[in-house]
Design a protein around this motif. Structure first.
Motif, mmCIF file in Angstrom:
data_model
loop_
_atom_site.group_PDB
_atom_site.id
_atom_site.type_symbol
_atom_site.label_atom_id
_atom_site.label_comp_id
_atom_site.label_asym_id
_atom_site.label_seq_id
_atom_site.Cartn_x
_atom_site.Cartn_y
_atom_site.Cartn_z
ATOM 1 N N THR A 23 0.856 -1.178 0.000
ATOM 2 C CA THR A 23 0.000 0.000 0.000
ATOM 3 C C THR A 23 0.894 1.230 0.000
ATOM 4 N N ILE A 24 0.517 2.209 -0.814
ATOM 5 C CA ILE A 24 1.263 3.451 -0.915
ATOM 6 C C ILE A 24 0.329 4.595 -0.566
ATOM 7 N N GLN A 25 0.749 5.423 0.365
ATOM 8 C CA GLN A 25 0.044 6.668 0.630
ATOM 9 C C GLN A 25 0.840 7.772 -0.051
ATOM 10 N N VAL A 26 0.201 8.512 -0.946
ATOM 11 C CA VAL A 26 0.848 9.627 -1.624
ATOM 12 C C VAL A 26 0.620 10.864 -0.769
ATOM 13 N N LEU A 27 1.721 11.523 -0.373
ATOM 14 C CA LEU A 27 1.656 12.655 0.545
ATOM 15 C C LEU A 27 1.925 13.968 -0.172
ATOM 16 N N ASN A 28 1.290 15.018 0.302
ATOM 17 C CA ASN A 28 1.511 16.364 -0.191
ATOM 18 C C ASN A 28 2.626 17.015 0.627
ATOM 19 N N PHE A 82 6.035 9.339 -0.938
ATOM 20 C CA PHE A 82 5.292 8.096 -0.768
ATOM 21 C C PHE A 82 5.578 7.538 0.618
ATOM 22 N N ARG A 83 4.555 7.161 1.320
ATOM 23 C CA ARG A 83 4.693 6.380 2.544
ATOM 24 C C ARG A 83 4.343 4.952 2.143
ATOM 25 N N VAL A 84 5.309 4.056 2.217
ATOM 26 C CA VAL A 84 5.163 2.698 1.699
ATOM 27 C C VAL A 84 4.934 1.720 2.856
ATOM 28 N N TYR A 85 3.891 0.915 2.705
ATOM 29 C CA TYR A 85 3.554 -0.112 3.685
ATOM 30 C C TYR A 85 3.595 -1.479 3.007
ATOM 31 N N GLN A 86 4.084 -2.476 3.735
ATOM 32 C CA GLN A 86 3.997 -3.863 3.291
ATOM 33 C C GLN A 86 3.000 -4.532 4.203
ATOM 34 N N GLY A 104 8.700 2.997 5.306
ATOM 35 C CA GLY A 104 9.370 4.291 5.284
ATOM 36 C C GLY A 104 8.637 5.297 4.423
ATOM 37 N N THR A 105 9.137 6.528 4.481
ATOM 38 C CA THR A 105 8.606 7.622 3.662
ATOM 39 C C THR A 105 9.701 8.024 2.691
ATOM 40 N N PHE A 106 9.337 8.119 1.416
ATOM 41 C CA PHE A 106 10.316 8.309 0.347
ATOM 42 C C PHE A 106 9.893 9.412 -0.606
ATOM 43 N N TRP A 107 10.885 10.066 -1.236
ATOM 44 C CA TRP A 107 10.665 10.993 -2.340
ATOM 45 C C TRP A 107 10.682 10.195 -3.634
ATOM 46 N N VAL A 108 9.919 10.631 -4.622
ATOM 47 C CA VAL A 108 10.017 10.069 -5.972
ATOM 48 C C VAL A 108 11.202 10.755 -6.632
ATOM 49 N N SER A 109 12.252 10.003 -6.937
ATOM 50 C CA SER A 109 13.451 10.593 -7.524
ATOM 51 C C SER A 109 13.552 10.369 -9.020
ATOM 52 N N GLU A 110 12.848 9.365 -9.542
ATOM 53 C CA GLU A 110 12.895 9.081 -10.979
ATOM 54 C C GLU A 110 11.704 8.188 -11.321
ATOM 55 N N SER A 111 11.171 8.375 -12.520
ATOM 56 C CA SER A 111 10.103 7.475 -12.966
ATOM 57 C C SER A 111 10.244 7.229 -14.454
ATOM 58 N N SER A 125 11.739 5.202 -8.912
ATOM 59 C CA SER A 125 12.873 5.128 -7.995
ATOM 60 C C SER A 125 12.554 6.003 -6.796
ATOM 61 N N LEU A 126 12.844 5.482 -5.611
ATOM 62 C CA LEU A 126 12.527 6.177 -4.366
ATOM 63 C C LEU A 126 13.803 6.474 -3.592
ATOM 64 N N THR A 127 13.815 7.624 -2.919
ATOM 65 C CA THR A 127 14.927 8.019 -2.073
ATOM 66 C C THR A 127 14.373 8.415 -0.719
ATOM 67 N N ASP A 128 15.051 8.004 0.331
ATOM 68 C CA ASP A 128 14.620 8.324 1.696
ATOM 69 C C ASP A 128 14.308 9.810 1.820
ATOM 70 N N LYS A 129 13.245 10.140 2.526
ATOM 71 C CA LYS A 129 12.857 11.549 2.652
ATOM 72 C C LYS A 129 13.917 12.384 3.349
ATOM 73 N N MET A 130 14.818 11.770 4.096
ATOM 74 C CA MET A 130 15.893 12.521 4.743
ATOM 75 C C MET A 130 16.883 13.068 3.725
ATOM 76 N N ALA A 131 16.812 12.623 2.475
ATOM 77 C CA ALA A 131 17.709 13.117 1.433
ATOM 78 C C ALA A 131 17.473 14.585 1.132
ATOM 79 N N GLN A 132 16.349 15.141 1.564
ATOM 80 C CA GLN A 132 16.100 16.558 1.311
ATOM 81 C C GLN A 132 17.109 17.445 2.036
ATOM 82 N N TRP A 133 17.770 16.940 3.066
ATOM 83 C CA TRP A 133 18.774 17.697 3.805
ATOM 84 C C TRP A 133 20.191 17.285 3.414
#
Length: 144
Positions: A23-28, A82-86, A104-111, A125-133
């Protein structure tokens, strides 16, 4: 102190047959949920690295509905998180519901989009949301 796991979650994890559901939650920008996508992921990985600045990366391959075609107004775009749940479907209960575990919560880095006569898929492709810093220092200057 170890986190507590509910008896139902523990029982579900011990099932000999596991039906997995992503399940993916798409976040604003303000972490509000724009959309929840369930049942479209056909493949994917989440990678953890202790030696990389970006600790978690991942890929998802999804069946594309027209509403998920990549565009600036689509829920699948570069400024989305994206907040990704298994989830593991609890086969002992009716209705059959998944017990979800946050990965985890991830940024969309490539599609990339792949369209053939049989299928339409998007690879993300997803990158950890901490990559923003990544390029910023988190420490504050100490004034004496």
């Amino acid at each position: 102190m170890e986190p507590e796991i509910s008896a139902r979650a523990a029982s579900t994890m011990r099932q000999p047959i596991r039906n997995i559901q992503t399940t993916i939650q798409v976040l604003n920008d303000d972490d509000s949920i724009l959309d929840t996508i369930t049942g479209h992921v056909v493949d994917g990985t989440i990678n953890y690295s202790a030696t990389s600045l970006t600790r978690r990366t991942g890929t998802l391959k999804m069946i594309v509905d027209p509403e998920y075609m990549p565009s600036k107004t689509s829920v699948i775009w570069f400024n989305k998180r994206f907040r990704v749940y298994q989830g593991i479907v609890d086969l002992t209960q009716y209705p059959r519901e998944a017990i979800n575990f946050l990965l985890g919560t991830f940024w969309v880095s490539e599609s990339s989009l792949s369209i053939s006569q049989q299928t339409r898929t998007i690879s993300i492709s997803l990158t950890d949301k901490m990559a923003q810093w990544e390029d910023l220092g988190l420490e504050e200057q100490l004034k004496i």
